[in-house]
Design an enzyme around this catalytic site. Structure first.
Site, PDB file in Angstrom:
ATOM      1  N   GLY A  68       6.042   8.945  12.959  1.00  0.00           N
ATOM      2  CA  GLY A  68       5.638   9.675  14.157  1.00  0.00           C
ATOM      3  C   GLY A  68       4.252  10.293  14.053  1.00  0.00           C
ATOM      4  N   ASN A 149      11.431  18.449  20.569  1.00  0.00           N
ATOM      5  CA  ASN A 149      12.179  18.294  19.318  1.00  0.00           C
ATOM      6  C   ASN A 149      12.830  19.586  18.852  1.00  0.00           C
ATOM      7  OD1 ASN A 149       9.167  18.645  18.933  1.00  0.00           O
ATOM      8  ND2 ASN A 149       9.935  19.306  16.944  1.00  0.00           N
ATOM      9  N   GLY A 206      10.937   5.690  12.797  1.00  0.00           N
ATOM     10  CA  GLY A 206      12.179   5.058  12.370  1.00  0.00           C
ATOM     11  C   GLY A 206      13.197   5.999  11.754  1.00  0.00           C
ATOM     12  N   CYS A 333       7.773  25.556   7.769  1.00  0.00           N
ATOM     13  CA  CYS A 333       7.858  26.652   6.808  1.00  0.00           C
ATOM     14  C   CYS A 333       6.652  26.577   5.889  1.00  0.00           C
ATOM     15  CB  CYS A 333       9.114  26.493   5.961  1.00  0.00           C
ATOM     16  SG  CYS A 333      10.477  27.460   6.545  1.00  0.00           S
TER      17      CYS A 333
END
Ligand SMILES: Cc1ncc(COP(=O)(O)O)c(C=O)c1O
Length: 390
Positions: A68, A149, A206, A333
């Site tokens: 991505g 997301n 993927g 994080c």
């Protein structure tokens, strides 16, 4: 272990693993002209065709990438760097993934003007706001998520792409979080857009659907003007030089076909599991609140994003992890300190709220036992974490 973080990455599908191993054990560079190379080329192009069939685009439009982040970078940077004179702006909705945010920040350092679009209270990109932004003139590229997301809110991709087409602006859609959960159609969303504008690029990865990490694709319309990030052997229309990952492509093709064939039934199963998770958590922690779209149709089926007032995300995550439950705050994080979620703040919530959220995401291997395990500990974990937060 009860894994409730499938949006971060999900289990490798055994069929994809088998295919990867099988193809990886055959020798041949898909660019070589001898028999071994041609054999590799055949597997590669068949895989590209199978991926294209699921994304509803032409095989030649599928540029295989490492995932991505690379796809988003190639799209956003590539479109901006190939912009016509007089267009320097990027339309950037709030709440995009860091792959996009940080790419645009890098372009801003090179002179890009950023045109923001505010989200609504459930995290959706308002079509009217997006339309105004793309119509503003001087836009080199517009970008948007198909689904968020973090909070799982689903955007109206067709309408957003339609607005970009009307304004004759090249547009990228980040479909990484949507792949395997929503129907994707590059062809339909592109519609009758003029050459080089409207939807011209779409990113997928993927590892979100059970293919190996390191696989992904950017769909690039034939008419798109896009500058490559990698230079070399001019593979993949010169857009992504480098020896092609035939085994990765084959595994991705297997995984994406399976995900698509299971999608309708899985959505129903995951939505009911998610609803049980959300109602169970709210019954045990009445202070908690579901963020994102409360309408089940408006959010990804496997996404439950909850605010736990007064409980720092990292404390709650630590306590859940100690009970064998893996979840996430939905934000990066750094050095062990959770950053407040920019997505939660884009919903109009405070920074304190943005530090007190947990994203639970369900996937193919999730079942009732995972939800039960969470429900058995969440009340106690919240009590302890919110005590620590006061
Ligand atoms: C919406 C979205 N875009 C981009 C990415 C980056 O993808 P990758 O992890 O494959 O680089 C992610 C990963 O979580 C994502 O959710």
């Amino acid at each position: 272990m009860h894994y409730l973080d499938h949006a971060a990455t999900t289990d490798l599908r055994p069929e994809a693993a088998d295919e990867w191993l099988r193809v990886a054990q055959t020798t041949g560079n898909a660019s070589s002209t001898h028999g071994a190379g041609q054999q590799a080329r055949r597997i590669l192009e068949e895989s590209r065709e199978r991926i294209a069939a699921v994304l509803d685009c032409d095989p030649i439009e599928v540029v295989l990438t490492s995932g991505g982040t690379e796809s988003v970078n190639l799209a956003v940077q590539g479109l901006w760097r190939a912009r016509p004179a007089g267009s320097d702006a990027v339309v950037l909705p709030d709440g995009e993934h860091h792959a996009t945010l940080d790419t645009v920040a890098a372009l801003a350092a090179d002179g890009a003007r950023v045109v923001p679009v505010r989200l609504d209270a459930v995290g959706r990109i308002p079509v009217a706001g997006f339309r105004d932004a793309v119509a503003g003139g001087g836009i080199a590229v517009a970008t948007a998520l198909v689904a968020n997301n973090e909070v799982g809110t689903v955007n109206d991709a067709a309408a957003l792409a339609g607005a970009a087409a009307e304004a004759a602006v090249p547009m990228h859609l980040d479909a990484v979080a949507a792949l395997g959960h929503l129907p994707l159609s590059f062809r339909a969303w592109r519609g009758e857009a003029r050459a080089g504008s409207g939807l011209v690029a779409l990113s997928v990865a993927g590892h979100k659907i059970g293919a190996p990490v390191g696989t992904g694709a950017l769909v690039v319309a034939r008419s798109a003007r896009l500058a490559p990030l990698l230079h070399g052997g001019a593979q993949q229309r010169g857009l992504r030089s480098g020896t092609q990952d035939v085994a990765g492509a084959a595994a991705f093709a297997v995984a994406v076909e399976l995900a698509e064939s299971e999608r309708a039934a899985e959505s129903v199963r995951l939505a009911s599991l998610r609803d049980r998770l959300v109602s169970g958590v709210l019954a045990r922690v009445p202070e908690a609140a579901l963020l994102g779209d409360p309408d089940p149709e408006g959010r990804l089926a496997g996404n439950a994003h909850l605010l736990f007032p007064g409980a720092p995300s990292e404390s709650l995550l630590f306590l859940l992890d100690a009970s064998g439950i893996s979840a996430s705050a939905g934000s990066a994080c750094q050095a062990g300190v959770a950053e407040p979620s920019h997505v939660v703040q884009a919903l109009g919530r405070t920074e304190t709220d943005a530090r007190s959220v947990i994203r639970f995401t369900l996937g193919r291997t999730s079942g009732d036992a995972d939800v039960d395990a969470l429900l058995s500990v969440i009340g106690d974990a919240y009590g302890r974490a919110s005590g620590a937060g006061r």
